[in-house]
Design a protein around this motif. Structure first.
Motif, PDB file in Angstrom:
ATOM      1  N   LYS A   7      37.723  -1.693   2.790  1.00  0.00           N
ATOM      2  CA  LYS A   7      38.208  -2.305   4.037  1.00  0.00           C
ATOM      3  C   LYS A   7      39.284  -1.458   4.710  1.00  0.00           C
ATOM      4  O   LYS A   7      39.338  -1.373   5.927  1.00  0.00           O
ATOM      5  CB  LYS A   7      38.780  -3.694   3.751  1.00  0.00           C
ATOM      6  N   SER A   8      40.140  -0.834   3.901  1.00  0.00           N
ATOM      7  CA  SER A   8      41.212  -0.010   4.457  1.00  0.00           C
ATOM      8  C   SER A   8      40.745   1.417   4.766  1.00  0.00           C
ATOM      9  O   SER A   8      41.547   2.260   5.142  1.00  0.00           O
ATOM     10  CB  SER A   8      42.411   0.015   3.515  1.00  0.00           C
ATOM     11  N   GLN A   9      39.464   1.676   4.575  1.00  0.00           N
ATOM     12  CA  GLN A   9      38.807   2.949   4.858  1.00  0.00           C
ATOM     13  C   GLN A   9      39.289   4.094   3.969  1.00  0.00           C
ATOM     14  O   GLN A   9      39.170   5.255   4.318  1.00  0.00           O
ATOM     15  CB  GLN A   9      38.945   3.314   6.339  1.00  0.00           C
ATOM     16  N   GLU A  10      39.791   3.749   2.782  1.00  0.00           N
ATOM     17  CA  GLU A  10      40.149   4.788   1.803  1.00  0.00           C
ATOM     18  C   GLU A  10      38.899   5.360   1.144  1.00  0.00           C
ATOM     19  O   GLU A  10      38.880   6.525   0.766  1.00  0.00           O
ATOM     20  CB  GLU A  10      41.055   4.212   0.709  1.00  0.00           C
ATOM     21  N   ILE A  11      37.887   4.511   0.981  1.00  0.00           N
ATOM     22  CA  ILE A  11      36.626   4.931   0.378  1.00  0.00           C
ATOM     23  C   ILE A  11      35.491   4.329   1.198  1.00  0.00           C
ATOM     24  O   ILE A  11      35.710   3.441   2.028  1.00  0.00           O
ATOM     25  CB  ILE A  11      36.493   4.489  -1.104  1.00  0.00           C
ATOM     26  N   TRP A  12      34.293   4.809   0.950  1.00  0.00           N
ATOM     27  CA  TRP A  12      33.113   4.266   1.609  1.00  0.00           C
ATOM     28  C   TRP A  12      32.000   4.139   0.594  1.00  0.00           C
ATOM     29  O   TRP A  12      31.867   4.962  -0.317  1.00  0.00           O
ATOM     30  CB  TRP A  12      32.644   5.179   2.746  1.00  0.00           C
ATOM     31  N   PHE A  53      37.693  10.934  -9.282  1.00  0.00           N
ATOM     32  CA  PHE A  53      37.263   9.710  -9.896  1.00  0.00           C
ATOM     33  C   PHE A  53      38.445   8.760 -10.013  1.00  0.00           C
ATOM     34  O   PHE A  53      39.559   9.189 -10.311  1.00  0.00           O
ATOM     35  CB  PHE A  53      36.696   9.970 -11.288  1.00  0.00           C
ATOM     36  N   GLN A  54      38.179   7.479  -9.767  1.00  0.00           N
ATOM     37  CA  GLN A  54      39.209   6.472  -9.923  1.00  0.00           C
ATOM     38  C   GLN A  54      38.542   5.159 -10.281  1.00  0.00           C
ATOM     39  O   GLN A  54      37.578   4.747  -9.630  1.00  0.00           O
ATOM     40  CB  GLN A  54      40.013   6.306  -8.639  1.00  0.00           C
ATOM     41  N   TRP A  55      39.043   4.521 -11.315  1.00  0.00           N
ATOM     42  CA  TRP A  55      38.528   3.217 -11.709  1.00  0.00           C
ATOM     43  C   TRP A  55      39.131   2.158 -10.808  1.00  0.00           C
ATOM     44  O   TRP A  55      40.342   2.152 -10.554  1.00  0.00           O
ATOM     45  CB  TRP A  55      38.864   2.913 -13.167  1.00  0.00           C
ATOM     46  N   SER A  56      38.322   1.250 -10.310  1.00  0.00           N
ATOM     47  CA  SER A  56      38.789   0.120  -9.513  1.00  0.00           C
ATOM     48  C   SER A  56      37.992  -1.104  -9.909  1.00  0.00           C
ATOM     49  O   SER A  56      36.789  -1.009 -10.173  1.00  0.00           O
ATOM     50  CB  SER A  56      38.571   0.369  -8.018  1.00  0.00           C
TER      51      SER A  56
END
Length: 146
Positions: A14-19, A1-4
């Motif tokens: 956009k940088s493909q770290e998440i989808w 989990f990470q808050w953004s």
């Protein structure tokens, strides 16, 4: 989990770290209109009694990608398939770029691949909703008609 924050989540997408799927991309782009949770709460409270509408994206398969058509788009069908029973399939041999250049009234998400989405909206949102900020993950420019 990470808050953004919404802009951070979009950058990570956009940088493909998440989808995340196109509907969540669309909603995060809407949230980018607000600089704070308080501003979002104020908007939500003022808009809450205005009403809602049910709508479903309609997928248009193009030669080099897909377009999710949304209500108000000039290509959105008059009688969309809300239940999935009609098995409605829309397709064209045209390329996405050609469809964008030919069009003039947009409410769509252009999908070139999993992390390459773009939102184009130039219709007025109903019920005092707010349109998403138009985000583009691939640097294509179809804004000349907007």
């Amino acid at each position: 989990f990470q808050w953004s924050s919404p802009p951070e989540a979009i950058e990570r997408f956009k940088s493909q770290e998440i989808w995340f799927p196109p509907p969540q991309f669309y909603e995060l782009c809407r949230l980018c209109n607000f600089s704070s949770l308080g501003e979002l709460q104020q908007f939500s409270s003022a808009r809450a009694l205005e009403g809602c509408e049910r709508w479903m994206p309609v997928m248009l398969s193009a030669a080099d990608g897909f377009i999710q058509l949304l209500p108000g788009d000039e290509l959105y069908p008059a009688d969309p398939d809300y239940t999935g029973e009609k098995k409605m399939v829309m397709s064209t041999d045209k390329k996405v770029e050609d469809l964008m250049k030919e069009g003039g009234i947009f409410h769509r998400i252009v999908i070139k691949n999993t992390n390459n989405l773009a939102i184009y909206v130039n219709v007025q949102a109903k019920y005092k909703h707010i349109n998403p900020l138009m985000m583009n993950c691939d640097n294509s420019d179809y804004n000349s008609r907007l």
